[in-house]
Design an enzyme around this catalytic site. Structure first.
Site, PDB file in Angstrom:
ATOM      1  N   GLY B 137       0.829  -1.201   0.000  1.00  0.00           N
ATOM      2  CA  GLY B 137       0.000   0.000   0.000  1.00  0.00           C
ATOM      3  C   GLY B 137       0.863   1.249   0.000  1.00  0.00           C
ATOM      4  O   GLY B 137       1.712   1.419  -0.870  1.00  0.00           O
ATOM      5  N   GLY B 138       0.639   2.108   1.006  1.00  0.00           N
ATOM      6  CA  GLY B 138       1.410   3.348   1.099  1.00  0.00           C
ATOM      7  C   GLY B 138       2.896   3.078   1.194  1.00  0.00           C
ATOM      8  O   GLY B 138       3.711   3.817   0.644  1.00  0.00           O
ATOM      9  N   GLY B 363      18.155   7.614 -35.405  1.00  0.00           N
ATOM     10  CA  GLY B 363      17.604   8.328 -34.251  1.00  0.00           C
ATOM     11  C   GLY B 363      18.285   7.923 -32.961  1.00  0.00           C
ATOM     12  O   GLY B 363      18.416   8.726 -32.030  1.00  0.00           O
ATOM     13  N   ALA B 364      18.742   6.677 -32.902  1.00  0.00           N
ATOM     14  CA  ALA B 364      19.412   6.212 -31.691  1.00  0.00           C
ATOM     15  C   ALA B 364      20.759   6.898 -31.513  1.00  0.00           C
ATOM     16  O   ALA B 364      21.199   7.124 -30.385  1.00  0.00           O
ATOM     17  CB  ALA B 364      19.584   4.697 -31.738  1.00  0.00           C
TER      18      ALA B 364
END
Lengths: 71, 470
Positions: B137-138, B363-364
Protein backbone atom coordinates in the site's frame (compact mmCIF):
# COMPACT_ATOMS: atom_id res chain seq x y z
CA UNK A 1 14.08 -26.31 -12.15
CA UNK A 2 13.65 -25.94 -15.90
CA UNK A 3 14.70 -22.63 -17.39
CA UNK A 4 13.13 -21.77 -20.73
CA UNK A 5 15.11 -19.55 -23.06
CA UNK A 6 12.98 -17.61 -25.49
CA UNK A 7 13.76 -15.30 -28.40
CA UNK A 8 13.84 -11.62 -27.47
CA UNK A 9 13.22 -10.47 -31.02
CA UNK A 10 12.55 -11.67 -34.56
CA UNK A 11 15.70 -13.32 -35.92
CA UNK A 12 17.17 -16.02 -38.14
CA UNK A 13 18.88 -18.94 -36.46
CA UNK A 14 22.38 -18.65 -37.89
CA UNK A 15 24.25 -21.33 -35.95
CA UNK A 16 23.40 -23.91 -33.33
CA UNK A 17 26.37 -24.17 -31.00
CA UNK A 18 25.24 -26.41 -28.12
CA UNK A 19 23.70 -29.89 -28.31
CA UNK A 20 21.02 -31.59 -26.25
CA UNK A 21 22.61 -33.29 -23.23
CA UNK A 22 25.47 -30.77 -22.94
CA UNK A 23 26.40 -29.49 -19.52
CA UNK A 24 25.76 -25.77 -19.64
CA UNK A 25 27.17 -23.02 -17.47
CA UNK A 26 25.68 -19.55 -17.11
CA UNK A 27 27.01 -17.40 -19.95
CA UNK A 28 27.60 -20.29 -22.39
CA UNK A 29 26.47 -19.64 -25.97
CA UNK A 30 23.63 -21.95 -27.04
CA UNK A 31 22.78 -20.66 -30.50
CA UNK A 32 23.72 -17.61 -32.55
CA UNK A 33 20.90 -15.59 -34.05
CA UNK A 34 21.14 -13.14 -36.92
CA UNK A 35 19.10 -9.97 -36.58
CA UNK A 36 19.60 -6.25 -37.09
CA UNK A 37 22.58 -7.22 -39.36
CA UNK A 38 24.32 -8.70 -36.36
CA UNK A 39 25.22 -12.10 -35.04
CA UNK A 40 23.70 -12.23 -31.59
CA UNK A 41 24.72 -15.08 -29.27
CA UNK A 42 21.94 -16.46 -27.08
CA UNK A 43 23.53 -17.30 -23.75
CA UNK A 44 22.40 -19.46 -20.86
CA UNK A 45 21.18 -17.58 -17.79
CA UNK A 46 21.59 -20.55 -15.48
CA UNK A 47 23.73 -23.67 -15.00
CA UNK A 48 22.35 -27.07 -15.94
CA UNK A 49 21.91 -29.62 -18.67
CA UNK A 50 20.54 -28.67 -22.09
CA UNK A 51 17.26 -30.58 -22.10
CA UNK A 52 15.75 -29.38 -25.33
CA UNK A 53 16.75 -27.39 -28.41
CA UNK A 54 13.66 -26.09 -30.17
CA UNK A 55 15.34 -24.54 -33.22
CA UNK A 56 17.41 -25.59 -36.23
CA UNK A 57 19.85 -23.58 -38.30
CA UNK A 58 17.96 -21.50 -40.85
CA UNK A 59 14.76 -21.25 -38.79
CA UNK A 60 13.09 -17.91 -38.27
CA UNK A 61 12.11 -17.23 -34.66
CA UNK A 62 9.53 -14.71 -33.56
CA UNK A 63 9.68 -12.75 -30.30
CA UNK A 64 8.76 -15.12 -27.46
CA UNK A 65 9.47 -18.36 -29.37
CA UNK A 66 11.10 -21.14 -27.39
CA UNK A 67 14.78 -21.65 -28.22
CA UNK A 68 16.02 -24.03 -25.55
CA UNK A 69 15.27 -25.53 -22.16
CA UNK A 70 17.95 -25.92 -19.50
CA UNK A 71 17.30 -28.16 -16.52
CA UNK B 1 16.30 -26.68 30.91
CA UNK B 2 19.75 -25.17 30.88
CA UNK B 3 20.62 -22.74 28.15
CA UNK B 4 23.91 -21.03 27.56
CA UNK B 5 24.09 -17.26 27.67
CA UNK B 6 24.99 -17.09 23.95
CA UNK B 7 21.71 -18.78 23.06
CA UNK B 8 19.79 -16.40 25.27
CA UNK B 9 21.39 -13.42 23.56
CA UNK B 10 20.68 -14.73 20.07
CA UNK B 11 17.10 -15.58 20.83
CA UNK B 12 16.42 -12.17 22.37
CA UNK B 13 17.79 -10.27 19.36
CA UNK B 14 14.89 -9.76 16.97
CA UNK B 15 16.43 -9.12 13.55
CA UNK B 16 13.29 -7.16 12.64
CA UNK B 17 14.00 -4.64 15.40
CA UNK B 18 14.66 -1.31 13.62
CA UNK B 19 17.62 -0.60 15.90
CA UNK B 20 19.21 -3.93 14.96
CA UNK B 21 18.67 -3.18 11.29
CA UNK B 22 20.02 0.38 11.49
CA UNK B 23 23.12 -0.89 13.32
CA UNK B 24 23.97 -3.15 10.37
CA UNK B 25 23.76 -0.16 8.02
CA UNK B 26 26.14 2.18 9.86
CA UNK B 27 29.83 1.81 10.71
CA UNK B 28 30.29 0.27 14.12
CA UNK B 29 29.93 2.76 16.96
CA UNK B 30 28.72 5.65 14.78
CA UNK B 31 24.94 5.25 15.18
CA UNK B 32 23.08 7.97 17.12
CA UNK B 33 19.30 7.69 17.22
CA UNK B 34 17.45 10.89 16.28
CA UNK B 35 14.48 10.01 18.51
CA UNK B 36 13.84 7.81 21.50
CA UNK B 37 12.58 4.41 20.39
CA UNK B 38 8.79 4.52 20.89
CA UNK B 39 5.70 2.68 19.69
CA UNK B 40 5.28 4.90 16.61
CA UNK B 41 6.48 2.13 14.30
CA UNK B 42 9.51 4.07 13.03
CA UNK B 43 13.03 4.64 14.33
CA UNK B 44 15.47 7.12 12.79
CA UNK B 45 19.19 7.62 13.28
CA UNK B 46 22.32 9.28 12.00
CA UNK B 47 25.66 7.59 11.52
CA UNK B 48 28.52 7.02 9.13
CA UNK B 49 28.88 4.65 6.19
CA UNK B 50 32.56 4.04 5.44
CA UNK B 51 33.05 7.49 6.96
CA UNK B 52 30.31 9.15 4.87
CA UNK B 53 27.69 10.80 7.11
CA UNK B 54 24.14 9.63 6.42
CA UNK B 55 20.63 9.66 7.87
CA UNK B 56 18.44 6.56 7.97
CA UNK B 57 15.04 5.46 9.16
CA UNK B 58 13.52 2.01 9.58
CA UNK B 59 9.94 0.88 9.98
CA UNK B 60 9.37 -1.28 13.07
CA UNK B 61 8.18 -4.66 11.83
CA UNK B 62 7.87 -5.90 15.43
CA UNK B 63 4.84 -3.62 15.94
CA UNK B 64 1.68 -4.18 13.85
CA UNK B 65 3.78 -5.52 10.96
CA UNK B 66 5.49 -2.17 10.61
CA UNK B 67 2.26 -0.32 9.84
CA UNK B 68 2.69 3.45 9.84
CA UNK B 69 0.66 5.95 11.83
CA UNK B 70 0.89 9.71 11.98
CA UNK B 71 3.65 9.71 14.65
CA UNK B 72 5.86 7.30 12.71
CA UNK B 73 5.31 9.23 9.51
CA UNK B 74 6.39 12.45 11.25
CA UNK B 75 9.63 10.75 12.27
CA UNK B 76 10.28 9.83 8.62
CA UNK B 77 9.51 13.37 7.44
CA UNK B 78 11.87 14.81 10.10
CA UNK B 79 14.64 12.40 9.11
CA UNK B 80 14.34 13.37 5.43
CA UNK B 81 14.26 17.09 6.27
CA UNK B 82 17.42 16.74 8.40
CA UNK B 83 19.19 14.93 5.54
CA UNK B 84 18.28 17.76 3.17
CA UNK B 85 19.51 20.43 5.65
CA UNK B 86 22.79 18.57 6.13
CA UNK B 87 23.08 17.53 2.46
CA UNK B 88 23.68 13.88 3.23
CA UNK B 89 22.14 10.68 1.80
CA UNK B 90 18.99 9.35 3.44
CA UNK B 91 18.31 5.61 3.53
CA UNK B 92 14.95 4.01 4.35
CA UNK B 93 14.72 0.41 5.57
CA UNK B 94 11.24 -0.82 4.73
CA UNK B 95 9.17 -3.63 6.21
CA UNK B 96 5.65 -2.30 6.54
CA UNK B 97 2.08 -3.24 5.76
CA UNK B 98 1.19 0.37 4.96
CA UNK B 99 -0.97 2.84 6.84
CA UNK B 100 -2.31 1.91 10.32
CA UNK B 101 -5.92 0.91 9.85
CA UNK B 102 -6.99 1.96 13.33
CA UNK B 103 -5.86 5.52 12.70
CA UNK B 104 -7.87 5.76 9.51
CA UNK B 105 -7.53 8.93 7.50
CA UNK B 106 -5.07 10.35 10.05
CA UNK B 107 -2.55 7.66 9.05
CA UNK B 108 -3.25 8.29 5.36
CA UNK B 109 -2.49 11.96 5.91
CA UNK B 110 0.79 10.96 7.55
CA UNK B 111 1.80 8.70 4.68
CA UNK B 112 0.99 11.52 2.27
CA UNK B 113 3.30 13.82 4.24
CA UNK B 114 6.09 11.25 3.84
CA UNK B 115 5.56 11.26 0.07
CA UNK B 116 5.65 15.06 -0.01
CA UNK B 117 8.90 15.13 2.00
CA UNK B 118 10.49 12.63 -0.41
CA UNK B 119 9.54 14.74 -3.40
CA UNK B 120 10.90 17.89 -1.69
CA UNK B 121 14.20 16.07 -1.15
CA UNK B 122 14.24 14.58 -4.66
CA UNK B 123 17.32 15.62 -6.61
CA UNK B 124 18.74 17.45 -3.57
CA UNK B 125 20.10 14.50 -1.58
CA UNK B 126 20.47 10.85 -2.62
CA UNK B 127 17.51 8.79 -1.39
CA UNK B 128 17.99 5.03 -1.16
CA UNK B 129 15.36 2.48 -0.14
CA UNK B 130 16.02 -1.04 1.09
CA UNK B 131 12.96 -3.30 1.09
CA UNK B 132 13.55 -6.10 3.60
CA UNK B 133 10.01 -7.44 4.01
CA UNK B 134 6.59 -6.70 2.61
CA UNK B 135 6.10 -3.02 1.70
CA UNK B 136 2.44 -2.74 0.84
CA UNK B 137 0.00 0.00 0.00
CA UNK B 138 1.41 3.35 1.10
CA UNK B 139 4.68 1.67 2.02
CA UNK B 140 5.04 0.55 -1.62
CA UNK B 141 5.04 4.10 -2.94
CA UNK B 142 7.57 5.30 -0.35
CA UNK B 143 10.45 3.33 -1.86
CA UNK B 144 9.14 3.93 -5.39
CA UNK B 145 9.51 7.71 -4.96
CA UNK B 146 13.21 7.45 -4.07
CA UNK B 147 16.22 7.37 -6.37
CA UNK B 148 17.26 3.76 -5.90
CA UNK B 149 15.28 0.75 -4.60
CA UNK B 150 17.09 -2.35 -3.31
CA UNK B 151 15.08 -5.50 -2.55
CA UNK B 152 16.27 -8.39 -0.39
CA UNK B 153 15.08 -11.96 -0.96
CA UNK B 154 12.18 -11.60 1.47
CA UNK B 155 11.20 -8.16 0.15
CA UNK B 156 7.79 -7.71 -1.48
CA UNK B 157 6.25 -4.58 -2.98
CA UNK B 158 2.62 -4.39 -4.01
CA UNK B 159 -0.27 -1.99 -3.86
CA UNK B 160 -2.85 -4.66 -3.02
CA UNK B 161 -2.03 -8.06 -1.53
CA UNK B 162 -2.86 -11.52 -2.90
CA UNK B 163 -6.20 -11.73 -1.07
CA UNK B 164 -7.57 -8.50 -2.48
CA UNK B 165 -6.28 -9.45 -5.94
CA UNK B 166 -8.08 -12.80 -5.64
CA UNK B 167 -11.37 -11.30 -4.52
CA UNK B 168 -11.38 -8.54 -7.12
CA UNK B 169 -9.88 -10.10 -10.24
CA UNK B 170 -10.02 -13.80 -9.42
CA UNK B 171 -6.27 -14.18 -10.05
CA UNK B 172 -4.56 -16.76 -7.82
CA UNK B 173 -1.11 -15.42 -6.98
CA UNK B 174 1.25 -15.50 -4.01
CA UNK B 175 3.16 -12.55 -2.58
CA UNK B 176 6.43 -13.52 -4.22
CA UNK B 177 5.01 -13.72 -7.73
CA UNK B 178 2.94 -10.60 -7.18
CA UNK B 179 5.71 -8.37 -5.88
CA UNK B 180 8.92 -10.25 -5.15
CA UNK B 181 12.43 -9.69 -6.52
CA UNK B 182 11.76 -11.53 -9.78
CA UNK B 183 8.75 -9.53 -11.01
CA UNK B 184 10.11 -6.18 -9.81
CA UNK B 185 13.71 -6.80 -10.83
CA UNK B 186 12.92 -8.13 -14.30
CA UNK B 187 9.43 -7.08 -15.37
CA UNK B 188 8.21 -3.89 -13.70
CA UNK B 189 11.46 -1.99 -13.20
CA UNK B 190 10.30 -0.92 -9.72
CA UNK B 191 13.44 -2.37 -8.12
CA UNK B 192 16.98 -1.37 -9.16
CA UNK B 193 18.91 -4.07 -7.31
CA UNK B 194 17.81 -7.48 -6.03
CA UNK B 195 19.84 -9.43 -3.48
CA UNK B 196 19.60 -12.86 -1.88
CA UNK B 197 19.48 -11.75 1.74
CA UNK B 198 19.24 -8.76 4.06
CA UNK B 199 22.98 -8.50 4.64
CA UNK B 200 23.82 -8.12 0.94
CA UNK B 201 20.94 -5.65 0.48
CA UNK B 202 22.37 -3.50 3.28
CA UNK B 203 25.82 -3.88 1.73
CA UNK B 204 24.58 -2.55 -1.64
CA UNK B 205 22.96 0.40 0.15
CA UNK B 206 26.26 1.16 1.87
CA UNK B 207 28.14 1.10 -1.47
CA UNK B 208 25.60 3.45 -3.06
CA UNK B 209 25.58 5.83 -0.10
CA UNK B 210 29.35 6.11 -0.38
CA UNK B 211 29.30 6.53 -4.19
CA UNK B 212 26.62 9.23 -4.06
CA UNK B 213 27.48 10.79 -0.69
CA UNK B 214 31.27 11.06 -1.18
CA UNK B 215 31.69 11.50 -4.90
CA UNK B 216 35.42 12.34 -4.92
CA UNK B 217 37.37 14.32 -7.52
CA UNK B 218 38.53 13.36 -11.00
CA UNK B 219 42.26 12.86 -11.16
CA UNK B 220 43.41 12.11 -14.76
CA UNK B 221 46.88 11.21 -13.46
CA UNK B 222 45.32 8.14 -11.84
CA UNK B 223 44.33 6.64 -15.19
CA UNK B 224 47.56 7.37 -17.06
CA UNK B 225 48.37 3.67 -17.47
CA UNK B 226 47.28 1.95 -20.69
CA UNK B 227 44.31 -0.34 -20.66
CA UNK B 228 43.26 -1.70 -24.03
CA UNK B 229 39.52 -1.28 -23.70
CA UNK B 230 38.95 -2.68 -27.21
CA UNK B 231 40.19 -6.07 -26.01
CA UNK B 232 36.73 -6.60 -24.48
CA UNK B 233 35.10 -6.43 -27.95
CA UNK B 234 35.04 -9.26 -30.52
CA UNK B 235 37.22 -8.90 -33.63
CA UNK B 236 34.30 -9.28 -36.06
CA UNK B 237 32.31 -6.05 -36.35
CA UNK B 238 29.08 -7.96 -36.90
CA UNK B 239 29.36 -10.09 -33.76
CA UNK B 240 27.28 -9.06 -30.78
CA UNK B 241 28.97 -9.06 -27.35
CA UNK B 242 28.30 -8.34 -23.72
CA UNK B 243 29.25 -4.72 -22.96
CA UNK B 244 29.61 -5.27 -19.20
CA UNK B 245 33.32 -6.27 -19.39
CA UNK B 246 33.95 -2.97 -21.22
CA UNK B 247 32.16 -1.01 -18.47
CA UNK B 248 34.20 -2.91 -15.88
CA UNK B 249 37.47 -2.21 -17.71
CA UNK B 250 36.61 1.49 -17.93
CA UNK B 251 35.93 1.92 -14.21
CA UNK B 252 38.59 1.92 -11.47
CA UNK B 253 36.84 -0.91 -9.65
CA UNK B 254 33.60 -2.81 -10.33
CA UNK B 255 30.64 -0.45 -10.04
CA UNK B 256 27.04 -0.98 -8.98
CA UNK B 257 24.75 -1.82 -11.89
CA UNK B 258 21.17 -0.55 -11.59
CA UNK B 259 18.23 -2.29 -13.25
CA UNK B 260 20.53 -5.11 -14.38
CA UNK B 261 17.71 -7.46 -15.38
CA UNK B 262 15.12 -4.95 -16.56
CA UNK B 263 15.63 -3.56 -20.09
CA UNK B 264 19.07 -5.26 -20.25
CA UNK B 265 19.74 -3.89 -23.74
CA UNK B 266 21.07 -0.79 -22.00
CA UNK B 267 23.44 -0.90 -19.03
CA UNK B 268 23.34 1.78 -16.30
CA UNK B 269 26.12 1.58 -13.73
CA UNK B 270 27.39 3.87 -10.97
CA UNK B 271 31.08 3.53 -10.23
CA UNK B 272 34.42 5.27 -9.67
CA UNK B 273 36.32 6.55 -12.67
CA UNK B 274 39.68 8.28 -12.14
CA UNK B 275 38.73 8.52 -8.47
CA UNK B 276 35.33 10.15 -8.95
CA UNK B 277 31.81 8.77 -9.01
CA UNK B 278 30.38 8.71 -12.53
CA UNK B 279 27.32 7.22 -14.17
CA UNK B 280 28.03 4.94 -17.13
CA UNK B 281 25.38 4.31 -19.77
CA UNK B 282 26.16 1.66 -22.40
CA UNK B 283 24.19 -0.08 -25.15
CA UNK B 284 24.47 -3.83 -24.72
CA UNK B 285 24.62 -5.56 -28.15
CA UNK B 286 24.13 -8.96 -26.51
CA UNK B 287 20.52 -8.10 -25.71
CA UNK B 288 18.15 -7.14 -28.53
CA UNK B 289 21.24 -6.36 -30.61
CA UNK B 290 21.77 -3.30 -28.41
CA UNK B 291 18.73 -1.57 -29.93
CA UNK B 292 17.06 1.18 -27.99
CA UNK B 293 13.44 0.41 -27.21
CA UNK B 294 10.68 1.90 -25.09
CA UNK B 295 11.83 0.37 -21.78
CA UNK B 296 15.56 0.90 -22.23
CA UNK B 297 15.10 4.54 -23.27
CA UNK B 298 13.01 5.13 -20.17
CA UNK B 299 15.50 3.33 -17.94
CA UNK B 300 18.39 5.39 -19.32
CA UNK B 301 16.38 8.63 -19.12
CA UNK B 302 15.70 8.14 -15.42
CA UNK B 303 19.37 7.33 -14.80
CA UNK B 304 20.51 10.46 -16.67
CA UNK B 305 18.11 12.64 -14.67
CA UNK B 306 19.16 11.08 -11.37
CA UNK B 307 22.85 11.62 -12.12
CA UNK B 308 22.20 15.17 -13.34
CA UNK B 309 20.23 16.13 -10.25
CA UNK B 310 22.86 14.66 -7.92
CA UNK B 311 25.80 16.17 -9.83
CA UNK B 312 27.24 12.88 -11.10
CA UNK B 313 29.07 13.20 -14.49
CA UNK B 314 28.13 10.77 -17.25
CA UNK B 315 30.13 8.53 -19.57
CA UNK B 316 28.10 7.22 -22.50
CA UNK B 317 29.38 4.19 -24.44
CA UNK B 318 27.62 3.92 -27.80
CA UNK B 319 27.20 0.89 -30.02
CA UNK B 320 23.64 1.12 -31.25
CA UNK B 321 22.02 -0.15 -34.47
CA UNK B 322 18.86 1.93 -34.03
CA UNK B 323 15.47 1.80 -32.39
CA UNK B 324 13.84 -1.63 -32.19
CA UNK B 325 11.26 -1.88 -34.98
CA UNK B 326 7.85 -3.45 -34.53
CA UNK B 327 4.18 -3.13 -33.75
CA UNK B 328 4.74 -4.02 -30.10
CA UNK B 329 7.23 -1.18 -29.71
CA UNK B 330 5.03 1.44 -31.35
CA UNK B 331 2.06 0.43 -29.23
CA UNK B 332 4.28 0.32 -26.17
CA UNK B 333 5.03 4.01 -26.70
CA UNK B 334 8.56 3.88 -28.10
CA UNK B 335 7.97 7.42 -29.39
CA UNK B 336 6.73 8.86 -26.08
CA UNK B 337 9.13 6.89 -23.89
CA UNK B 338 12.03 7.33 -26.31
CA UNK B 339 11.43 11.08 -26.15
CA UNK B 340 12.25 10.93 -22.42
CA UNK B 341 15.86 10.05 -23.21
CA UNK B 342 16.19 12.94 -25.67
CA UNK B 343 14.71 15.26 -23.05
CA UNK B 344 16.91 13.93 -20.24
CA UNK B 345 20.18 14.34 -22.14
CA UNK B 346 19.27 17.69 -23.66
CA UNK B 347 18.47 19.21 -20.24
CA UNK B 348 21.45 17.66 -18.38
CA UNK B 349 24.12 20.13 -17.24
CA UNK B 350 26.58 17.70 -15.63
CA UNK B 351 29.75 16.99 -17.64
CA UNK B 352 28.82 14.21 -20.05
CA UNK B 353 31.14 12.60 -22.55
CA UNK B 354 30.27 10.15 -25.31
CA UNK B 355 32.41 7.43 -26.86
CA UNK B 356 31.23 5.68 -30.04
CA UNK B 357 32.93 2.28 -30.00
CA UNK B 358 31.49 0.62 -33.11
CA UNK B 359 28.38 2.14 -34.62
CA UNK B 360 25.73 4.76 -34.03
CA UNK B 361 22.85 4.79 -36.46
CA UNK B 362 19.83 6.99 -36.99
CA UNK B 363 17.60 8.33 -34.25
CA UNK B 364 19.41 6.21 -31.69
CA UNK B 365 22.67 8.03 -32.55
CA UNK B 366 20.99 11.31 -31.62
CA UNK B 367 19.52 9.89 -28.41
CA UNK B 368 22.83 8.56 -27.10
CA UNK B 369 24.19 11.92 -25.90
CA UNK B 370 25.12 13.30 -29.30
CA UNK B 371 26.78 16.68 -29.88
CA UNK B 372 23.43 18.15 -30.93
CA UNK B 373 21.96 17.27 -27.50
CA UNK B 374 24.82 19.12 -25.80
CA UNK B 375 27.45 16.48 -25.06
CA UNK B 376 30.57 17.91 -23.40
CA UNK B 377 32.63 15.94 -25.94
CA UNK B 378 32.01 13.13 -28.42
CA UNK B 379 34.84 10.74 -29.20
CA UNK B 380 34.99 7.73 -31.50
CA UNK B 381 37.30 4.79 -31.88
CA UNK B 382 39.02 4.53 -35.30
CA UNK B 383 36.72 1.74 -36.52
CA UNK B 384 33.50 3.52 -35.54
CA UNK B 385 30.73 4.28 -38.00
CA UNK B 386 28.12 7.01 -37.64
CA UNK B 387 25.34 7.09 -40.19
CA UNK B 388 21.61 7.37 -40.66
CA UNK B 389 21.58 3.62 -41.17
CA UNK B 390 23.94 0.81 -42.17
CA UNK B 391 25.34 1.12 -45.71
CA UNK B 392 23.54 -1.89 -47.20
CA UNK B 393 20.16 -0.85 -45.82
CA UNK B 394 20.76 2.70 -47.10
CA UNK B 395 21.61 1.46 -50.60
CA UNK B 396 18.42 -0.60 -50.78
CA UNK B 397 16.38 2.53 -50.10
CA UNK B 398 18.41 5.18 -51.97
CA UNK B 399 18.92 3.11 -55.10
CA UNK B 400 15.75 1.02 -55.16
CA UNK B 401 14.79 2.07 -58.70
CA UNK B 402 18.32 1.79 -60.07
CA UNK B 403 18.66 -1.72 -58.62
CA UNK B 404 15.25 -2.79 -59.92
CA UNK B 405 16.08 -1.50 -63.41
CA UNK B 406 19.40 -3.33 -63.65
CA UNK B 407 19.49 -6.82 -65.23
CA UNK B 408 18.98 -9.52 -62.62
CA UNK B 409 22.42 -11.02 -63.31
CA UNK B 410 24.25 -7.79 -62.62
CA UNK B 411 22.13 -6.70 -59.68
CA UNK B 412 24.27 -8.11 -56.86
CA UNK B 413 27.47 -6.70 -58.36
CA UNK B 414 25.81 -3.30 -58.68
CA UNK B 415 24.54 -3.52 -55.11
CA UNK B 416 28.04 -4.32 -53.82
CA UNK B 417 29.50 -1.37 -55.74
CA UNK B 418 26.83 1.01 -54.45
CA UNK B 419 27.38 -0.20 -50.87
CA UNK B 420 31.08 0.48 -51.19
CA UNK B 421 30.37 4.01 -52.51
CA UNK B 422 27.90 4.59 -49.71
CA UNK B 423 30.49 3.49 -47.13
CA UNK B 424 33.07 6.01 -48.41
CA UNK B 425 30.58 8.84 -48.77
CA UNK B 426 28.35 8.49 -45.75
CA UNK B 427 29.86 5.74 -43.60
CA UNK B 428 32.80 5.75 -41.25
CA UNK B 429 33.34 8.62 -38.95
CA UNK B 430 35.10 11.17 -41.19
CA UNK B 431 32.00 13.10 -42.17
CA UNK B 432 30.99 13.34 -38.51
CA UNK B 433 34.47 14.63 -37.69
CA UNK B 434 34.34 17.18 -40.55
CA UNK B 435 31.13 18.79 -39.37
CA UNK B 436 32.23 18.71 -35.74
CA UNK B 437 29.71 16.28 -34.26
CA UNK B 438 32.65 14.06 -33.31
CA UNK B 439 35.48 15.97 -31.62
CA UNK B 440 38.27 13.48 -32.07
CA UNK B 441 39.17 9.93 -32.99
CA UNK B 442 40.88 8.35 -30.01
CA UNK B 443 42.69 5.06 -29.53
CA UNK B 444 41.18 2.43 -27.23
CA UNK B 445 44.41 2.47 -25.20
CA UNK B 446 44.20 6.22 -24.48
CA UNK B 447 40.45 6.25 -23.90
CA UNK B 448 40.44 6.32 -20.10
CA UNK B 449 42.95 9.17 -20.04
CA UNK B 450 41.10 11.28 -22.62
CA UNK B 451 37.70 10.74 -20.98
CA UNK B 452 39.14 11.62 -17.56
CA UNK B 453 40.81 14.79 -18.89
CA UNK B 454 37.61 15.88 -20.59
CA UNK B 455 35.52 15.36 -17.45
CA UNK B 456 38.17 17.08 -15.30
CA UNK B 457 38.26 20.15 -17.57
CA UNK B 458 34.47 20.55 -17.74
CA UNK B 459 33.02 22.92 -15.14
CA UNK B 460 31.19 21.04 -12.39
CA UNK B 461 27.45 21.58 -12.55
CA UNK B 462 24.29 20.04 -11.24
CA UNK B 463 20.79 20.06 -12.66
CA UNK B 464 18.26 21.99 -10.58
CA UNK B 465 15.41 19.50 -10.79
CA UNK B 466 13.93 16.54 -8.96
CA UNK B 467 14.23 12.92 -10.01
CA UNK B 468 10.71 11.88 -10.92
CA UNK B 469 10.54 8.06 -11.18
CA UNK B 470 10.03 8.08 -14.97
Amino acid sequence: MADEIRAEMVANVWKVVAAVGDNIEEGDTLVILESMKMEIPVVAESDGVLKQLAVNEGDVVQEGDLIAVIE
Amino acid sequence: MTITSATVEESTVDYRDPLVRLRTLFDQGTLRTLITQDDSGVLSARGEIDGTPAIAFATDATRMGGAMGIEGCKHVVDAIDIAVRERVPVIGLWHSGGARLAEGVVALDGVGQVFAAMVRASGRVPQISVVLGPAAGGAAYGPALTDIVIMAGAGRIFVTGPEVVRSVTGEQVDMERLGGPEPHGRRSGVVHITTKDDASAIDEARKLARLLGSQGRISPADVAEDRDLAATLPAEASRAYDVKPLVKALLDEPGVELHAKWAPNIVTTLGRFAGRTVGVIANNPLRLGGCLDASSAEKAARFVRMCDSLGVPLVVLVDVPGYLPGLGQEWDGVVRRGAKLLHAFAEAVVPRVTLVTRKAYGGAYIAMNSRSLGATAVYAWPSAEIAVMGASAAVNILHRKKLAASPADDREALRAKLIEEQMTEAGGVNRALEIGVVDDIIKPTETRKRLAETLADAPAARGAHGNIPL
